[in-house]
Design a protein around this motif. Structure first.
Motif, PDB file in Angstrom:
ATOM      1  N   GLN A 665      14.572   0.173  44.780  1.00 30.66           N
ATOM      2  CA  GLN A 665      14.264  -0.226  43.413  1.00 30.66           C
ATOM      3  C   GLN A 665      14.744  -1.644  43.165  1.00 30.66           C
ATOM      4  O   GLN A 665      15.547  -2.197  43.922  1.00 30.66           O
ATOM      5  CB  GLN A 665      14.940   0.733  42.413  1.00 30.66           C
ATOM      6  CG  GLN A 665      14.409   2.157  42.465  1.00 30.66           C
ATOM      7  CD  GLN A 665      15.180   3.063  41.531  1.00 30.66           C
ATOM      8  OE1 GLN A 665      16.141   3.690  41.923  1.00 30.66           O
ATOM      9  NE2 GLN A 665      14.758   3.113  40.272  1.00 30.66           N
ATOM     10  N   ASN A 666      14.240  -2.217  42.086  1.00 31.00           N
ATOM     11  CA  ASN A 666      14.720  -3.520  41.638  1.00 31.00           C
ATOM     12  C   ASN A 666      16.032  -3.327  40.883  1.00 31.00           C
ATOM     13  O   ASN A 666      16.150  -2.426  40.042  1.00 31.00           O
ATOM     14  CB  ASN A 666      13.697  -4.169  40.686  1.00 31.00           C
ATOM     15  CG  ASN A 666      12.495  -4.719  41.434  1.00 31.00           C
ATOM     16  OD1 ASN A 666      12.413  -5.900  41.725  1.00 31.00           O
ATOM     17  ND2 ASN A 666      11.534  -3.835  41.743  1.00 31.00           N
ATOM     18  N   ILE A 667      17.000  -4.170  41.168  1.00 30.28           N
ATOM     19  CA  ILE A 667      18.289  -4.138  40.475  1.00 30.28           C
ATOM     20  C   ILE A 667      18.443  -5.453  39.720  1.00 30.28           C
ATOM     21  O   ILE A 667      18.222  -6.534  40.285  1.00 30.28           O
ATOM     22  CB  ILE A 667      19.464  -3.984  41.470  1.00 30.28           C
ATOM     23  CG1 ILE A 667      19.310  -2.719  42.315  1.00 30.28           C
ATOM     24  CG2 ILE A 667      20.809  -3.978  40.730  1.00 30.28           C
ATOM     25  CD1 ILE A 667      19.388  -1.432  41.551  1.00 30.28           C
ATOM     26  N   GLY A 674      25.566 -14.078  29.995  1.00 32.46           N
ATOM     27  CA  GLY A 674      24.111 -14.185  29.976  1.00 32.46           C
ATOM     28  C   GLY A 674      23.483 -14.613  31.273  1.00 32.46           C
ATOM     29  O   GLY A 674      22.390 -15.180  31.287  1.00 32.46           O
ATOM     30  N   VAL A 675      24.166 -14.376  32.400  1.00 30.82           N
ATOM     31  CA  VAL A 675      23.585 -14.681  33.705  1.00 30.82           C
ATOM     32  C   VAL A 675      22.882 -13.421  34.215  1.00 30.82           C
ATOM     33  O   VAL A 675      23.444 -12.317  34.169  1.00 30.82           O
ATOM     34  CB  VAL A 675      24.673 -15.123  34.706  1.00 30.82           C
ATOM     35  CG1 VAL A 675      24.069 -15.333  36.085  1.00 30.82           C
ATOM     36  CG2 VAL A 675      25.327 -16.422  34.212  1.00 30.82           C
ATOM     37  N   PHE A 676      21.603 -13.609  34.690  1.00 32.30           N
ATOM     38  CA  PHE A 676      20.817 -12.488  35.208  1.00 32.30           C
ATOM     39  C   PHE A 676      20.534 -12.720  36.693  1.00 32.30           C
ATOM     40  O   PHE A 676      20.239 -13.834  37.104  1.00 32.30           O
ATOM     41  CB  PHE A 676      19.496 -12.354  34.441  1.00 32.30           C
ATOM     42  CG  PHE A 676      19.681 -11.831  33.037  1.00 32.30           C
ATOM     43  CD1 PHE A 676      19.454 -10.500  32.750  1.00 32.30           C
ATOM     44  CD2 PHE A 676      20.061 -12.689  32.005  1.00 32.30           C
ATOM     45  CE1 PHE A 676      19.611 -10.023  31.462  1.00 32.30           C
ATOM     46  CE2 PHE A 676      20.226 -12.218  30.720  1.00 32.30           C
ATOM     47  CZ  PHE A 676      19.995 -10.880  30.438  1.00 32.30           C
ATOM     48  N   LEU A 677      20.627 -11.649  37.478  1.00 33.81           N
ATOM     49  CA  LEU A 677      20.313 -11.732  38.904  1.00 33.81           C
ATOM     50  C   LEU A 677      19.491 -10.511  39.283  1.00 33.81           C
ATOM     51  O   LEU A 677      19.903  -9.369  39.039  1.00 33.81           O
ATOM     52  CB  LEU A 677      21.597 -11.787  39.745  1.00 33.81           C
ATOM     53  CG  LEU A 677      21.383 -11.760  41.262  1.00 33.81           C
ATOM     54  CD1 LEU A 677      20.619 -13.018  41.718  1.00 33.81           C
ATOM     55  CD2 LEU A 677      22.712 -11.643  41.985  1.00 33.81           C
ATOM     56  N   ARG A 678      18.299 -10.780  39.902  1.00 26.15           N
ATOM     57  CA  ARG A 678      17.415  -9.686  40.327  1.00 26.15           C
ATOM     58  C   ARG A 678      17.330  -9.674  41.848  1.00 26.15           C
ATOM     59  O   ARG A 678      17.128 -10.706  42.485  1.00 26.15           O
ATOM     60  CB  ARG A 678      16.023  -9.884  39.724  1.00 26.15           C
ATOM     61  CG  ARG A 678      15.005  -8.841  40.152  1.00 26.15           C
ATOM     62  CD  ARG A 678      13.640  -9.182  39.575  1.00 26.15           C
ATOM     63  NE  ARG A 678      12.609  -8.289  40.081  1.00 26.15           N
ATOM     64  CZ  ARG A 678      11.294  -8.458  39.889  1.00 26.15           C
ATOM     65  NH1 ARG A 678      10.869  -9.522  39.187  1.00 26.15           N
ATOM     66  NH2 ARG A 678      10.431  -7.593  40.381  1.00 26.15           N
ATOM     67  N   PHE A 679      17.517  -8.478  42.432  1.00 28.72           N
ATOM     68  CA  PHE A 679      17.361  -8.306  43.878  1.00 28.72           C
ATOM     69  C   PHE A 679      17.003  -6.847  44.158  1.00 28.72           C
ATOM     70  O   PHE A 679      17.038  -5.998  43.253  1.00 28.72           O
ATOM     71  CB  PHE A 679      18.626  -8.731  44.633  1.00 28.72           C
ATOM     72  CG  PHE A 679      19.869  -7.975  44.235  1.00 28.72           C
ATOM     73  CD1 PHE A 679      20.241  -6.803  44.897  1.00 28.72           C
ATOM     74  CD2 PHE A 679      20.676  -8.447  43.196  1.00 28.72           C
ATOM     75  CE1 PHE A 679      21.371  -6.127  44.524  1.00 28.72           C
ATOM     76  CE2 PHE A 679      21.813  -7.759  42.833  1.00 28.72           C
ATOM     77  CZ  PHE A 679      22.171  -6.586  43.500  1.00 28.72           C
ATOM     78  N   ALA A 734      15.855 -12.808  43.722  1.00 25.77           N
ATOM     79  CA  ALA A 734      16.779 -13.610  44.529  1.00 25.77           C
ATOM     80  C   ALA A 734      17.492 -12.681  45.508  1.00 25.77           C
ATOM     81  O   ALA A 734      17.105 -11.513  45.668  1.00 25.77           O
ATOM     82  CB  ALA A 734      17.764 -14.329  43.624  1.00 25.77           C
ATOM     83  N   GLY A 735      18.482 -13.185  46.124  1.00 28.12           N
ATOM     84  CA  GLY A 735      19.243 -12.353  47.070  1.00 28.12           C
ATOM     85  C   GLY A 735      20.536 -11.869  46.437  1.00 28.12           C
ATOM     86  O   GLY A 735      21.067 -12.464  45.492  1.00 28.12           O
ATOM     87  N   ARG A 736      21.051 -10.777  46.965  1.00 29.03           N
ATOM     88  CA  ARG A 736      22.357 -10.285  46.523  1.00 29.03           C
ATOM     89  C   ARG A 736      23.423 -11.333  46.838  1.00 29.03           C
ATOM     90  O   ARG A 736      23.296 -12.105  47.771  1.00 29.03           O
ATOM     91  CB  ARG A 736      22.667  -8.967  47.241  1.00 29.03           C
ATOM     92  CG  ARG A 736      24.030  -8.381  46.877  1.00 29.03           C
ATOM     93  CD  ARG A 736      24.356  -7.175  47.717  1.00 29.03           C
ATOM     94  NE  ARG A 736      24.480  -7.473  49.134  1.00 29.03           N
ATOM     95  CZ  ARG A 736      25.530  -8.029  49.725  1.00 29.03           C
ATOM     96  NH1 ARG A 736      26.585  -8.390  48.988  1.00 29.03           N
ATOM     97  NH2 ARG A 736      25.545  -8.277  51.012  1.00 29.03           N
ATOM     98  N   ASP A 737      24.461 -11.355  46.035  1.00 26.44           N
ATOM     99  CA  ASP A 737      25.603 -12.243  46.206  1.00 26.44           C
ATOM    100  C   ASP A 737      25.217 -13.717  46.008  1.00 26.44           C
ATOM    101  O   ASP A 737      25.688 -14.603  46.707  1.00 26.44           O
ATOM    102  CB  ASP A 737      26.254 -12.034  47.575  1.00 26.44           C
ATOM    103  CG  ASP A 737      27.655 -12.642  47.628  1.00 26.44           C
ATOM    104  OD1 ASP A 737      28.261 -12.835  46.555  1.00 26.44           O
ATOM    105  OD2 ASP A 737      28.136 -12.932  48.736  1.00 26.44           O
TER     106      ASP A 737
END
Length: 745
Positions: A665-667, A674-679, A734-737
């Protein structure tokens, strides 16, 4: 002097130091001596009371005085250990033969502690004075220097009975422990007498006399057939049950009355036993019990269970044996110090060692008594001879200038410095040859000893002395006579101090109890915002669905045979059986979740609540406030313990989210700033519950994770952040971390 440095392997130094320390604890602190059955602190306390003259027929003395004197002279290890030892030796519910007569509050069988030593008083028991300390004045044991070499203390007390068996022992040393049950005084003495008569007697034959343990609290030993193995090896488990009587009333209601408890239950375990019964009643496993009352007093134990009409008493008893401490085990480990080393011994070996000790004590006792009688004989013979020539002795004394001349004449017949009335007297005096001791006794003799009756008494005393000498020589030269003397002394102790057996020894059937199978059904679990929980049936849920969903924080379907899993921000998992939660109507209040498990709402916060059945065979996504993430197989949380660690956390981190994962799934991670990160979730590895996990996002200064979102590919999902709508599915993958993207608001 030139300094010398000795190079030694560190491990060798540590090994030697540890072994020295261990042996010190084993021999000098924790384990009893097989000869007198006493630990050093007990031996020193009793000897100090003997030295202070606190005898059974004398007034009581303050325990503080006894403790202080013992600590100052013999046992410099703190007053608490000495006082505790003194208290235990006075408690008749712990010792089969109390050695101290306590006056005041010395604690109770229910675990109440003794009063402070400044309030209580004590003195020796009569049996202690006679059978434990009676022959100390006869040089029967060695005396050794105390800790600072200013006093002497006995290396062992001259105990005439096997105290190790009679009073038992318990103690924890380094790497070993002892636990010896108490036995009946009369039976043990009979066993010793049987061994003396037949040294090759077997343990099985000894058990005709010593039938088994005799606990001060009574009860019933129910594994009689296993006792032989225990007494042969010195190790094993004794099963003990309390004594329960049934009383029936006219209305058909029975009462179970517990009059004796298992020995391990003494102390705080009585309270735990009552709590365990209450728990069984509350969980509806013991519906037969309607009331519990503890009517115990100084006269004995009396715990009354009132039962419903026509209750199945046998079924209830079996449940109490299985579910409470009404049946318990006493782990036997007959370990004691023998020849300055710890040794596990069986029944026969302990008796053998005790008999050898009795022979040594008796030998030393009668050697001392013989020496005393020989001294008396010498003096008596001198006095009798002096009475026959008393006129001559008086003449010598009147003709002497000093005691030295008179004594020299009595011993050596030297008449040079003495004036005599006649040559005949001088000639008779020259033939005198008294011994040094006889001469001193003659010179110290008072005139009233010359009365006829006194002379007759002296002659009779001399005859008695000769008889004693002959008797003592017979005892010392003939082992069989010595053994008869030992048996006679044992018989006298038995006659005066033996009491009837309290513990019943039998073979009883194993308690068989099968819990009634729960009728499996689907229920609805409810927990409101105040943490009150309950379960209702599905029909009640359907009728009140809208109200249920609006008034409760957690609502889900589960089976009544399942368990509730409560995950907290401290990384803990608390489990509670659904059957232990109240089942009733929708408007019933329920119970606080704190009362149903180990969860403490004042110290931790709920993160996720579900049933084990709802997460079994699935993956759980763990996320912490500082960005650590991992996937865990939910089957790892199917454990018997009520509380376990669900995940490992870094210092000052906390768990903020747990989600069920279904495939890739998408996380999306949203931070406080307010920082968003999708991976993709496949970037988060599966870890064990004991792992910390991996970093999901690189956080900025003073930032932390606030929310976690998950959704499938090609799914539209919108959220509102600071009054602005954000489409999560439009965020760049994007990528994790990585650092993520700051939201524009």
């Amino acid at each position: 002097m030139e300094e010398q440095i000795i190079k030694t392997e560190y491990s060798d130094v540590m090994q030697k130091s540890y072994i020295d320390y261990a042996m010190s604890v084993i021999v000098a602190r924790a384990l009893p001596d097989v000869r007198d059955g006493l630990k050093p602190v007990q031996r020193r306390t009793l000897y100090d009371m003997y030295e202070l003259g606190i005898k059974y027929d004398k007034p009581y003395r303050k325990c503080a005085r006894i403790v202080g004197d013992t600590m100052g002279k013999y046992h410099p290890h703190g007053d608490s250990s000495i006082y505790e030892s003194l208290v235990v030796m006075s408690q008749d519910f712990k010792k089969g033969l109390p050695l101290v007569d306590g006056h005041g509050n010395f604690g109770s069988i229910e675990g109440d502690g003794a009063a402070a030593m400044r309030y209580t008083e004590a003195r020796l028991q009569k049996v202690t004075q006679e059978a434990y300390l009676g022959d100390l004045d006869k040089d029967v044991v060695d005396f050794i220097p105390n800790f600072d070499e200013t006093e002497k203390e006995p290396a062992v007390l001259p105990v005439k009975i096997p105290n190790l068996l009679i009073n038992g022992a318990d103690g924890i040393a380094v790497g070993m422990a002892t636990n010896i049950p108490p036995h009946n005084l009369g039976e043990v003495i009979e066993g010793v007498q049987a061994y003396i008569s037949k040294p090759d007697i077997t343990t099985k034959e000894l058990m005709k006399y010593i039938k088994g343990p005799d606990f001060p609290t009574g009860g019933r030993v129910v594994n009689k057939d296993e006792l032989l193995s225990i007494y042969e090896t010195g190790q094993g488990k004794i099963k003990i049950r309390g004594t329960v009587k049934t009383e029936s009333s006219k209305n058909g209601k029975d009462k179970l009355i517990i009059t004796e408890i298992p020995y391990p239950m003494i102390g705080a375990n009585i309270g735990k036993f009552l709590n365990d019964i209450c728990t069984l009643v509350e969980s509806k496993k013991a519906n037969e019990i309607v009331d519990i009352s503890n009517q115990s007093s100084k006269d004995g134990i009396r715990i009354v269970l009132d039962l419903r009409k026509n209750s199945d008493v046998e079924h209830l008893l079996n449940m109490l044996y299985k579910k409470t401490k009404l049946e318990d085990t006493f782990g036997v480990n007959m370990l004691a110090v023998a020849d300055n080393k710890p040794e596990t011994m069986g029944l026969k070996e302990i008796i053998k060692r005790n008999v050898e000790f009795q022979i040594e004590l008796t030998t030393r006792k009668y050697k001392t008594l013989l020496a005393r009688e020989l001294d008396k004989k010498e003096v008596q013979e001198g006095l009798i001879t002096a009475c026959d020539v008393i006129d001559l002795i008086i003449e010598i004394l009147r003709g002497s200038k000093n005691i030295k001349d008179a004594k020299d004449c009595l011993i050596n017949g030297n008449t040079a410095n003495i004036k005599f009335k006649s040559k005949a007297s001088e000639k008779s005096a020259g033939k005198l040859c008294f011994t040094q001791r006889q001469a001193s006794a003659i010179l110290e003799m008072r005139l009233y000893k010359l009365i006829g009756l006194e002379i007759e008494a002296l002659i009779k005393e001399h005859e008695a002395t000769l008889k004693n000498i002959a008797l003592y020589e017979d005892i010392l030269s003939n082992r069989s006579i010595m053994l008869k003397v030992i048996k006679k002394e044992l018989e006298a102790i038995k006659k005066e101090y033996a009491v009837p057996r309290k513990t019943v020894i039998e073979n009883a059937a194993e308690a068989v109890y099968e819990e009634k199978k729960i009728e499996e059904q689907e229920v609805i679990f409810l927990m409101d915002r105040f943490g009150y929980t309950k379960t209702i049936d599905t029909a009640a849920f359907e009728r009140n669905k809208e109200a249920v969903l609006s008034e409760n924080r957690y609502v889900f379907t589960c089976m009544n045979t399942d368990k509730i899993c409560i995950f907290t921000d401290k990384g803990m998992l608390h489990s509670v059986k659904i059957i232990d939660l109240p089942f009733g109507k929708f408007r019933d209040k329920g119970i606080p979740i704190d009362n149903a498990c180990n969860y403490n709402s004042s110290e931790e916060n709920l993160i996720y609540v579900t049933s084990l059945g709802n997460i079994k065979n699935r993956q759980l996504l763990f996320t912490t406030k500082m960005g650590m993430m991992k996937q865990v197989d939910a089957n790892e949380f199917d454990v018997a313990k009520r509380t376990i660690s669900a995940t490992k956390l870094n210092e000052e981190d906390e768990l903020i989210s747990i989600d069920i994962m279904d495939g890739n799934q998408n996380i999306v991670i949203q931070t406080y700033k307010g920082v968003f990160l999708r991976f993709m979730s496949e970037e988060i590895p599966q870890k064990k519950r004991g792992a910390i996990g991996v970093r999901g996002i690189k956080l900025g200064k003073d930032d932390y994770i606030e929310e976690i979102y998950k959704f499938y590919e090609n799914t539209s999902i919108n959220i509102t952040y600071k009054e602005k709508e954000i489409s999560l599915n439009r965020l760049k993958i994007a990528g994790r971390d990585t650092k993520g993207t700051k939201a524009r608001v």
